[in-house]
Design an enzyme around this catalytic site. Structure first.
Site: not given
Length: 336
Positions: A46, A48, A106, A204, A235-236
């Site tokens: 599962d 784990e 974050q 930018k 993602t470049a």
């Protein structure tokens, strides 16, 4: 307490090649064989995470090598469970060596009702019994303050400076270091100072996350070999767009030096088709086969600096000495 004979290394599944490279470098420094602790880090059906350590680690100084890269949640749980296994096995001290610290983006509440996930992860690491963290190029330096334990944040810029001096020998006067956004100016300035090069900025404007609406070059890049410096390439999209803008502004060549090559989604395809002559990343995140096969992507090793940092922590000597490229030069001799 008796003197510990040797530091002991343990690795999860996030970046085994890097962990083995660090062990080899430490063996060279110590003149004796340093190997990874015999353990299994596996999954139940599962998914784990299950950890079992096959060696006695009682009273040992343990270093867990585990970047929390993709899949971030799985690799983070491996780190926490390995730490718990070592703590319950009476290890004297547990240091987490996290070459790439996931969730670092974050680091603040950018909008209402959003988490500060980097702080939550820091709390989990401390609660797992880890007593020190060794990492590289945190996305935001203030993340060190999220921990209530010592954090050693190494920098890729001294290694990049050595590589640039080697790759652009005799052409250093033509180089312009470029920050891909205003937020990364301090990082770009640091590298520019190391190689005595001027600094430019790509400003930018975003319409929404992941999409760049407009880019403007601040500074004269005409006739220059531009080196874009950043900590993460995901993602470049921004990187490839910045390279195009610099070529349009008169740059003769564009190269990029990125600490952590996340390179998710369409990143590899974008880079292979980009006007960038080369993208240099570290091996803090294990490279996929697609990354290894892309001709304009080059990987520089971090094992020498991490091996030396681990030995310095174990010996109780300075880690900040590794911030100087002159200190790293003999460590990287013949590698770059």
């Amino acid at each position: 307490m008796p003197q510990l004979v040797e530091p002991k290394l343990m690795s999860g599944n996030a970046n085994l090649p890097l962990a083995r490279s660090i062990a080899r470098r430490m063996s060279m420094h110590r003149g004796i064989n340093v190997d990874l602790v015999n353990a299994r880090v596996e999954r139940f059906n599962d998914q784990e995470v299950y950890v079992e350590v096959y060696e006695n680690v009682r009273g040992e100084d343990m270093f867990i090598i585990q970047p929390t890269s993709n899949p971030a949640n799985d690799n983070l749980m491996e780190l926490l469970i390995m730490a718990d296994a070592l703590k319950r096995s009476s290890a004297a001290r547990i240091t987490a060596v996290i070459p790439y610290f996931g969730y670092a983006r974050q680091d603040r509440r950018s909008k209402a009702r959003t988490p500060i996930s980097a702080k939550l992860v820091a709390n989990m690491i401390v609660e797992a019994g880890i007593e020190r963290v060794l990492t590289m190029d945190l996305h935001a330096a203030q993340i060190q303050g999220f921990f209530d334990i010592p954090v050693d944040n190494l920098y890729a810029s001294p290694v990049f400076a050595l590589d640039i001096k080697n790759q652009f020998k005799g052409k250093l006067n033509d180089i312009m270091v470029v920050s891909p956004d205003v937020g990364g100016v301090a990082r770009a300035r640091e590298l520019a100072k190391r190689i005595n090069a001027p600094l430019s900025i790509v400003d930018k404007r975003r319409e929404k996350a992941g999409e760049v609406a407009e880019m403007t070059v601040i500074g004269d890049v005409k006739g220059k070999k531009c080196i874009i410096v950043d900590d993460i390439c995901d993602t470049a999209g921004t990187l490839c767009k910045a390279a195009e803008v610099l070529i349009e502004a008169g740059a003769t060549e564009v190269h990029s030096y990125i600490s952590h090559g996340v390179l998710s989604g369409p990143a590899v395809e974008r880079i292979s088709k980009s006007v960038m002559k080369s993208l240099v990343i570290t091996d803090s995140i294990e490279a996929t086969e697609a990354v290894k096969k892309t001709k304009n992507i080059r990987i520089v090793p971090t094992a020498p600096v991490f091996a030396q940092a681990i030995l310095n922590i174990w010996n109780g000597t300075s880690v900040s000495s590794l911030f100087d490229h002159e200190t790293l030069e003999p460590i990287y001799e013949g590698i770059l």
